[in-house]
Motif scaffolding. Structure first.
Motif, PDB file in Angstrom:
ATOM      1  N   THR A 197     124.026  24.895  22.104  1.00 33.98           N
ATOM      2  CA  THR A 197     125.428  25.333  22.087  1.00 33.98           C
ATOM      3  C   THR A 197     125.917  25.359  20.645  1.00 33.98           C
ATOM      4  OG1 THR A 197     126.116  23.036  22.441  1.00 33.98           O
ATOM      5  CG2 THR A 197     125.927  24.437  24.377  1.00 33.98           C
ATOM      6  N   PRO A 198     125.978  26.508  20.022  1.00 37.23           N
ATOM      7  CA  PRO A 198     126.472  26.570  18.641  1.00 37.23           C
ATOM      8  C   PRO A 198     127.938  26.172  18.570  1.00 37.23           C
ATOM      9  CG  PRO A 198     126.228  28.775  19.571  1.00 37.23           C
ATOM     10  CD  PRO A 198     125.625  27.824  20.551  1.00 37.23           C
ATOM     11  N   PRO A 199     128.348  25.472  17.495  1.00 36.50           N
ATOM     12  CA  PRO A 199     129.758  25.050  17.392  1.00 36.50           C
ATOM     13  C   PRO A 199     130.688  26.245  17.224  1.00 36.50           C
ATOM     14  CG  PRO A 199     128.575  24.606  15.350  1.00 36.50           C
ATOM     15  CD  PRO A 199     127.539  25.048  16.339  1.00 36.50           C
ATOM     16  N   THR A 200     131.900  26.064  17.688  1.00 41.94           N
ATOM     17  CA  THR A 200     132.903  27.128  17.625  1.00 41.94           C
ATOM     18  C   THR A 200     133.726  26.999  16.354  1.00 41.94           C
ATOM     19  OG1 THR A 200     133.030  27.128  20.032  1.00 41.94           O
ATOM     20  CG2 THR A 200     134.810  28.219  18.853  1.00 41.94           C
ATOM     21  N   ASP A 201     133.918  28.109  15.668  1.00 43.16           N
ATOM     22  CA  ASP A 201     134.751  28.133  14.473  1.00 43.16           C
ATOM     23  C   ASP A 201     136.223  28.112  14.889  1.00 43.16           C
ATOM     24  OD1 ASP A 201     135.723  28.294  11.952  1.00 43.16           O
ATOM     25  OD2 ASP A 201     135.012  30.330  11.544  1.00 43.16           O
ATOM     26  N   LEU A 202     137.004  27.208  14.280  1.00 46.15           N
ATOM     27  CA  LEU A 202     138.407  27.076  14.665  1.00 46.15           C
ATOM     28  C   LEU A 202     139.220  28.313  14.313  1.00 46.15           C
ATOM     29  CD1 LEU A 202     139.288  23.379  13.786  1.00 46.15           C
ATOM     30  CD2 LEU A 202     138.764  24.373  15.998  1.00 46.15           C
ATOM     31  N   THR A 203     138.800  29.045  13.287  1.00 42.73           N
ATOM     32  CA  THR A 203     139.544  30.259  12.930  1.00 42.73           C
ATOM     33  C   THR A 203     139.461  31.313  14.035  1.00 42.73           C
ATOM     34  OG1 THR A 203     137.587  31.046  11.735  1.00 42.73           O
ATOM     35  CG2 THR A 203     139.270  29.879  10.464  1.00 42.73           C
ATOM     36  N   GLN A 204     138.420  31.248  14.858  1.00 39.93           N
ATOM     37  CA  GLN A 204     138.324  32.183  15.980  1.00 39.93           C
ATOM     38  C   GLN A 204     139.254  31.798  17.120  1.00 39.93           C
ATOM     39  OE1 GLN A 204     134.208  32.155  17.071  1.00 39.93           O
ATOM     40  NE2 GLN A 204     133.505  33.094  15.163  1.00 39.93           N
ATOM     41  N   LEU A 205     139.667  30.526  17.151  1.00 44.34           N
ATOM     42  CA  LEU A 205     140.515  30.050  18.236  1.00 44.34           C
ATOM     43  C   LEU A 205     142.002  30.190  17.946  1.00 44.34           C
ATOM     44  CD1 LEU A 205     138.611  26.714  18.965  1.00 44.34           C
ATOM     45  CD2 LEU A 205     138.467  28.808  20.291  1.00 44.34           C
ATOM     46  N   ILE A 206     142.351  30.402  16.685  1.00 44.40           N
ATOM     47  CA  ILE A 206     143.758  30.319  16.315  1.00 44.40           C
ATOM     48  C   ILE A 206     144.575  31.449  16.940  1.00 44.40           C
ATOM     49  CG2 ILE A 206     143.477  31.629  14.179  1.00 44.40           C
ATOM     50  CD1 ILE A 206     145.715  28.536  14.756  1.00 44.40           C
ATOM     51  N   GLU A 207     143.991  32.631  17.061  1.00 51.64           N
ATOM     52  CA  GLU A 207     144.751  33.765  17.618  1.00 51.64           C
ATOM     53  C   GLU A 207     145.058  33.537  19.099  1.00 51.64           C
ATOM     54  OE1 GLU A 207     144.497  38.645  17.952  1.00 51.64           O
ATOM     55  OE2 GLU A 207     142.905  37.495  16.949  1.00 51.64           O
ATOM     56  N   SER A 208     144.041  33.125  19.862  1.00 52.64           N
ATOM     57  CA  SER A 208     144.279  32.868  21.285  1.00 52.64           C
ATOM     58  C   SER A 208     145.208  31.679  21.486  1.00 52.64           C
ATOM     59  CB  SER A 208     142.951  32.629  21.997  1.00 52.64           C
ATOM     60  OG  SER A 208     142.281  31.510  21.451  1.00 52.64           O
ATOM     61  N   HIS A 209     145.131  30.687  20.574  1.00 53.71           N
ATOM     62  CA  HIS A 209     146.017  29.533  20.691  1.00 53.71           C
ATOM     63  C   HIS A 209     147.465  29.927  20.411  1.00 53.71           C
ATOM     64  CE1 HIS A 209     146.780  25.219  20.868  1.00 53.71           C
ATOM     65  NE2 HIS A 209     147.561  25.347  19.815  1.00 53.71           N
ATOM     66  N   CYS A 210     147.676  30.782  19.420  1.00 52.95           N
ATOM     67  CA  CYS A 210     149.038  31.232  19.124  1.00 52.95           C
ATOM     68  C   CYS A 210     149.592  32.099  20.260  1.00 52.95           C
ATOM     69  CB  CYS A 210     149.064  32.004  17.807  1.00 52.95           C
ATOM     70  SG  CYS A 210     148.784  30.984  16.349  1.00 52.95           S
ATOM     71  N   ASN A 211     148.743  32.823  20.944  1.00 52.65           N
ATOM     72  CA  ASN A 211     149.212  33.635  22.073  1.00 52.65           C
ATOM     73  C   ASN A 211     149.696  32.793  23.239  1.00 52.65           C
ATOM     74  OD1 ASN A 211     148.731  36.166  20.884  1.00 52.65           O
ATOM     75  ND2 ASN A 211     146.576  36.130  21.475  1.00 52.65           N
ATOM     76  N   SER A 212     149.217  31.539  23.324  1.00 53.84           N
ATOM     77  CA  SER A 212     149.657  30.671  24.412  1.00 53.84           C
ATOM     78  C   SER A 212     151.078  30.145  24.202  1.00 53.84           C
ATOM     79  CB  SER A 212     148.691  29.490  24.554  1.00 53.84           C
ATOM     80  OG  SER A 212     148.700  28.682  23.394  1.00 53.84           O
ATOM     81  N   PHE A 213     151.616  30.246  22.988  1.00 57.19           N
ATOM     82  CA  PHE A 213     152.988  29.815  22.716  1.00 57.19           C
ATOM     83  C   PHE A 213     153.962  30.926  23.116  1.00 57.19           C
ATOM     84  CE2 PHE A 213     150.488  27.017  20.176  1.00 57.19           C
ATOM     85  CZ  PHE A 213     151.225  25.847  20.038  1.00 57.19           C
ATOM     86  N   LYS A 214     154.905  30.581  23.953  1.00 52.99           N
ATOM     87  CA  LYS A 214     155.892  31.557  24.438  1.00 52.99           C
ATOM     88  C   LYS A 214     157.023  31.681  23.416  1.00 52.99           C
ATOM     89  CE  LYS A 214     153.466  31.671  28.197  1.00 52.99           C
ATOM     90  NZ  LYS A 214     152.580  32.813  28.479  1.00 52.99           N
ATOM     91  N   LEU A 215     156.772  32.484  22.366  1.00 53.82           N
ATOM     92  CA  LEU A 215     157.744  32.643  21.288  1.00 53.82           C
ATOM     93  C   LEU A 215     158.241  34.072  21.158  1.00 53.82           C
ATOM     94  CD1 LEU A 215     156.004  30.445  18.556  1.00 53.82           C
ATOM     95  CD2 LEU A 215     157.948  29.816  19.987  1.00 53.82           C
ATOM     96  N   SER A 216     158.069  34.879  22.175  1.00 55.26           N
ATOM     97  CA  SER A 216     158.579  36.252  22.145  1.00 55.26           C
ATOM     98  C   SER A 216     160.088  36.249  22.385  1.00 55.26           C
ATOM     99  CB  SER A 216     157.876  37.089  23.212  1.00 55.26           C
ATOM    100  OG  SER A 216     158.088  36.540  24.496  1.00 55.26           O
ATOM    101  N   PRO A 217     160.803  37.289  21.975  1.00 52.52           N
ATOM    102  CA  PRO A 217     162.267  37.339  22.197  1.00 52.52           C
ATOM    103  C   PRO A 217     162.662  37.248  23.664  1.00 52.52           C
ATOM    104  CG  PRO A 217     161.591  38.987  20.588  1.00 52.52           C
ATOM    105  CD  PRO A 217     160.332  38.413  21.157  1.00 52.52           C
TER     106      PRO A 217
END
Length: 442
Positions: free
Chosen positions: A163-183
């Motif tokens: 199981t190759p380790p996951t790069d955190l920079t690949q997770l940041i976009e999906s993590h930011c999408n989980s925040f409900k910050l739309s108008p």
């Protein structure tokens, strides 16, 4: 005749009739197990003579159990919620079928079997280079994070998976999408564009990686901390600066990881150290609350600021070492008084001579120890940014390191510590004989 009791395999009461060949069978609708032991006719001659063959004699495959079916359903639900490709879903199902009947997981309790499905999905994602965290899967499954980690580690070890380790920079976009910050989800004062938020958060994550804040840490708290800091720095107005991390997560409708506040404090401290190197902030007092106003400038010049902060720290450390060495030499000169004249009372006897010899040896050891420590201090300059294992070392490991530095190999063993060096019964008997001889001679 329909059976009166529940299914013996899964305990379900959903028993239905199923016409198979020429004889009706009763089958469990939930797990697919055959409940009745029906009699079947297979050939024309047997049908003419009414010879019946038992269903158990027919070559049939073993029907999956209730836990197996529920695990597969759990995998399909996860893959549909997270919108995974069919390749990841198929890989997860194949891995689950292989792991479910493995001896290591066959007799485990239900909580571990429920977490096994999520771990198989996580392994398939990492093998297919799909970014996702264990915290996301455990949150969707409502499973315990510690149990998930134990099952995942055991799964990788028992099945010998890569199981190759996951790069955190690949997770940041999906993590930011989980925040409900739309108008549409929050007021305009707190809303933010997800693209800008992810871009600023990735820059803060790179800075955290360069300053050892990511090493050995859980990914979700770090991602939450950098997302909150990027949200503050994009519009550093007073109404946003007064919003704490907990309130921000409430506005964004996401859970707050427990160590996220600690990761936020560490990130803010790093930004404060680097912000002191900006020429236009020399007269400004930076703190954790106001550093968000200057985060954009710090990230823009972070390469120069990192080198500058390290160089300044090394110079300050060298000056402290020089001052401490000067003070130490002055104190040694003050402690040495004028030489005293020898008298007859000061003439050494044989016992005193041996004592002087021992003291000279110990002083030699002390001199060696001081020399080693000074050489070590000169060669090893502490860094401004250290990994977590060096910033907060374990007390037991510290004692072991100190003990290793104080031992030179030729120290005398005390009588109270002699038992620590005895290993075999022969050595115990030899020690008893030696002690008995000493008692007789004395």
């Amino acid at each position: 005749m329909q059976p009166s009791g529940p299914c013996p395999e899964c305990g379900s009461s959903q028993i239905v009739e199923d016409s198979l060949y020429s004889q009706t069978q009763f089958v469990c609708e939930d797990c697919g197990a055959v409940v009745s032991e029906g009699l079947l006719t297979t050939t024309l001659s047997e049908e003419k003579h009414l010879n019946e063959v038992k269903f158990s004699r027919l070559p049939t495959e073993k029907q999956p159990g209730r836990g197996h079916i529920q695990g597969l359903q759990r995998i399909r639900s996860l893959c549909r919620i997270l919108r995974f490709s069919s390749n990841i879903e198929e890989s997860s199902e194949v891995l689950f079928k292989k792991a479910y009947y493995h001896p290591a997981f066959l007799s485990t309790h239900a909580e571990k079997k429920e977490a096994l499905a999520g771990c198989c999905v996580l392994v398939a994602c990492r093998q297919n280079d799909w970014p996702i965290t264990m915290g996301t899967i455990s949150y969707l499954l409502q499973a315990n994070g510690e149990v998930m980690h134990k099952v995942y580690t055991e799964l990788v070890q028992k099945l010998h998976l890569e199981t190759p380790p996951t790069d955190l920079t690949q997770l940041i976009e999906s993590h930011c999408n989980s925040f409900k910050l739309s108008p549409s989800s929050c007021p305009d004062l707190f809303s933010e564009c997800t693209t800008r938020l992810a871009k600023r958060a990735s820059e803060l994550l790179e800075l955290a990686d360069e300053t050892w804040l990511v090493t050995g840490r859980q990914p979700v708290p770090i991602l939450t901390a950098v997302t909150y800091m990027s949200w503050l720095s994009l519009r550093p107005i007073a109404s946003r600066l007064n919003i704490s991390l907990i309130n921000f997560c409430k506005i964004a409708k996401v859970p707050v990881p427990a160590p996220a506040s600690k990761r936020l404090i560490e990130l803010q401290d790093v930004l404060c150290k680097l912000g002191q190197g900006l020429p236009w902030l020399r007269g400004v007092k930076l703190d954790r609350k106001s550093v968000a106003k200057y985060t954009e400038d710090i990230l823009k010049h972070r390469g120069i600021l990192l080198r500058q902060a390290m160089r300044k720290y090394e110079e300050e450390w060298e000056n402290e070492q020089k001052c401490s060495s000067v003070l130490l030499s002055d104190s040694e000169e003050d402690s040495q008084g004028p030489p005293l004249k020898k008298t007859k009372l000061d003439e050494p006897s044989e016992r005193a001579a041996s004592g002087d010899q021992v003291s000279s040896n110990t002083s030699g050891h002390k001199g060696k120890e001081v020399g080693l420590n000074s050489e070590k201090e000169k060669s090893q300059c502490p860094s401004l940014f250290l990994p977590p294992c060096l910033q907060n070392p374990h007390p037991r490991r510290e004692r072991e390191v100190v003990a290793e530095l104080d031992v030179f190999g030729d120290e005398e063993i005390l009588d109270s510590e002699i038992d620590m060096y005895i290993r075999t019964p022969e050595e115990v008997q030899a020690l008893c004989r030696a002690q008995a001889k000493l008692m007789k001679s004395s």
